[in-house]
Write an enzyme that holds these catalytic residues in place. Structure first.
Site, PDB file in Angstrom:
ATOM      1  N   ARG A 108       0.916  -1.031   0.032  1.00 21.65           N
ATOM      2  CA  ARG A 108       0.047   0.033  -0.173  1.00 21.65           C
ATOM      3  C   ARG A 108       1.044   1.114   0.133  1.00 21.65           C
ATOM      4  NH1 ARG A 108      -5.411   0.381   1.836  1.00 21.65           N
ATOM      5  NH2 ARG A 108      -5.789   2.505   2.540  1.00 21.65           N
ATOM      6  N   HIS A 135      -7.016   1.309  -6.931  1.00 22.09           N
ATOM      7  CA  HIS A 135      -7.434   0.619  -5.770  1.00 22.09           C
ATOM      8  C   HIS A 135      -8.132  -0.586  -6.289  1.00 22.09           C
ATOM      9  CE1 HIS A 135      -7.636  -0.440  -1.663  1.00 22.09           C
ATOM     10  NE2 HIS A 135      -8.501   0.762  -1.212  1.00 22.09           N
ATOM     11  N   GLN A 138      -9.923  -3.100  -3.734  1.00 25.55           N
ATOM     12  CA  GLN A 138     -11.209  -2.528  -3.130  1.00 25.55           C
ATOM     13  C   GLN A 138     -12.434  -2.807  -4.359  1.00 25.55           C
ATOM     14  OE1 GLN A 138     -12.236  -0.881  -0.408  1.00 25.55           O
ATOM     15  NE2 GLN A 138     -14.115  -1.339  -1.136  1.00 25.55           N
ATOM     16  N   ASP A 227     -16.935   7.898  -1.906  1.00 25.82           N
ATOM     17  CA  ASP A 227     -15.617   7.646  -1.033  1.00 25.82           C
ATOM     18  C   ASP A 227     -15.685   9.119  -0.619  1.00 25.82           C
ATOM     19  OD1 ASP A 227     -13.359   6.858  -0.070  1.00 25.82           O
ATOM     20  OD2 ASP A 227     -12.466   7.000  -1.760  1.00 25.82           O
ATOM     21  N   CYS A 267     -16.593   2.922   0.581  1.00 23.86           N
ATOM     22  CA  CYS A 267     -15.490   1.970   0.934  1.00 23.86           C
ATOM     23  C   CYS A 267     -14.823   2.564   2.353  1.00 23.86           C
ATOM     24  CB  CYS A 267     -14.409   2.077  -0.010  1.00 23.86           C
ATOM     25  SG  CYS A 267     -13.705   3.704  -0.391  1.00 23.86           S
ATOM     26  N   ARG A 293     -14.230  -8.007   1.638  1.00 20.37           N
ATOM     27  CA  ARG A 293     -12.923  -7.740   1.086  1.00 20.37           C
ATOM     28  C   ARG A 293     -12.112  -9.028   1.544  1.00 20.37           C
ATOM     29  NH1 ARG A 293     -10.189  -2.500   1.367  1.00 20.37           N
ATOM     30  NH2 ARG A 293      -8.903  -3.673   0.047  1.00 20.37           N
TER      31      ARG A 293
END
Length: 309
Positions: A108, A135, A138, A227, A267, A293
């Site tokens: 990440r 991403h 996700q 988001d 998310c 996830r």
């Protein structure tokens, strides 16, 4: 060896195979406790090395549980405790060391270039756990959640994004091409997706629809995504940006312009882009979205480790 860096670079057939596998694995775990290992233990003896240059809750926990449930283990490294291109050790050397100790690497990062560089030198697969422009884990998990809730292929649904043009949206746009679904984007002027993203969509002979009026964007939407408008490391005039997005807040009035059974997904973490009554309302599935996830991460790991059946 297969990396998982950007959805746009992964064949549609492989992405659909990952989702199909995740559906089967989730079904089989119905009566399992959290740390119980899947019967087939497909990653027994394998180690996933995780490195976080940015804060993480859901990505960290979901990958931890994913590799554990597949029979493997994980270790988490903090970037500031390594050389990582400093102090005489090159990134290439770090990559070779990681390849010696581990079987997979999840990064990440605050640099797209860094993940590309790692992919050149690693002898093990690398997974993009979030980068400035992408991403992918996700969004692939979000597609899984949409199909689970709506009980149909996402290609038959109208998907809507309300918010900033960030890394999650970039991956959602890539997914709209790979999975052939209709995508409406609602955002203020000057916050539209970048030209290179739009050019890629055009090159792949697909269309996305951009509206500067949130009410038009949500019309006929089966699912509305959003988001945080101000992200953790956003170096902008925050008051101005919040003002720019004031007509794009997802509230009950805006939801009234969408279908009655529109699903709301986010998310997390949340901010001023959504009101509490929508976030916690009957149309929201954000907790299921977070949980899923784990299931999709497992199938992504199997894909990268060459164990996806």
């Amino acid at each position: 060896m297969k990396h998982f860096i950007n959805l746009k670079d992964i064949p549609s057939a492989d992405l659909k195979k990952i989702i199909a596998d995740a559906k089967k694995r989730k079904q089989k775990r119905k009566n399992y406790n959290t740390l119980e290992i899947d019967k087939d233990k497909p990653l027994k003896g394998k180690l996933l090395i995780q490195m976080f240059e940015k804060a993480s809750l859901r990505t960290r926990l979901s990958f931890y549980l994913a590799i554990k449930q597949l029979g493997g283990g994980t270790i988490t490294l903090r970037a500031n405790e390594l050389h990582l291109g400093k102090g005489g050790e090159s990134l290439a050397d770090t990559a070779k060391i990681l390849s010696t100790y581990g079987d997979g690497f999840m990064l990440r990062t605050d640099s797209d270039e860094k993940i590309t560089e790692f992919s050149k030198y690693l002898k093990i697969p690398v997974i993009n756990g979030l980068s400035p422009s992408s991403h992918p884990t996700q969004v692939l998990s979000d597609i899984f959640t949409v199909e689970e809730i709506k009980k149909k292929s996402i290609s038959k649904l109208n998907i809507c994004w309300i918010g900033d043009s960030n890394n999650v949206l970039n991956s959602l746009i890539a997914a709209s091409v790979k999975f052939s679904f209709n995508l409406n984007i609602g955002c203020p002027k000057h916050y539209e997706p970048k030209r290179f993203v739009l050019d890629w969509v055009k090159k792949n002979k697909r269309k996305i629809h951009i509206f500067n009026d949130a009410r038009k964007a949500v019309k006929n939407a089966d699912v509305i995504f959003s988001d945080k408008v101000i992200s953790l490391n956003d170096r902008v005039n925050k008051n101005k940006k919040i003002e720019d997005f004031k007509n794009f807040q997802i509230n009950s009035k805006l939801m009234g312009f969408a279908k009655k059974d529109t699903t709301f997904l986010h998310c997390l973490p949340r901010g001023e882009e959504v009101t509490g009554d929508v976030f916690l309302g009957k149309n929201s599935e954000v907790w299921l979205q977070a949980l899923n996830r784990v299931h999709v991460q497992k199938s992504i790991l199997l894909y990268c480790f060459g164990k996806l059946r």
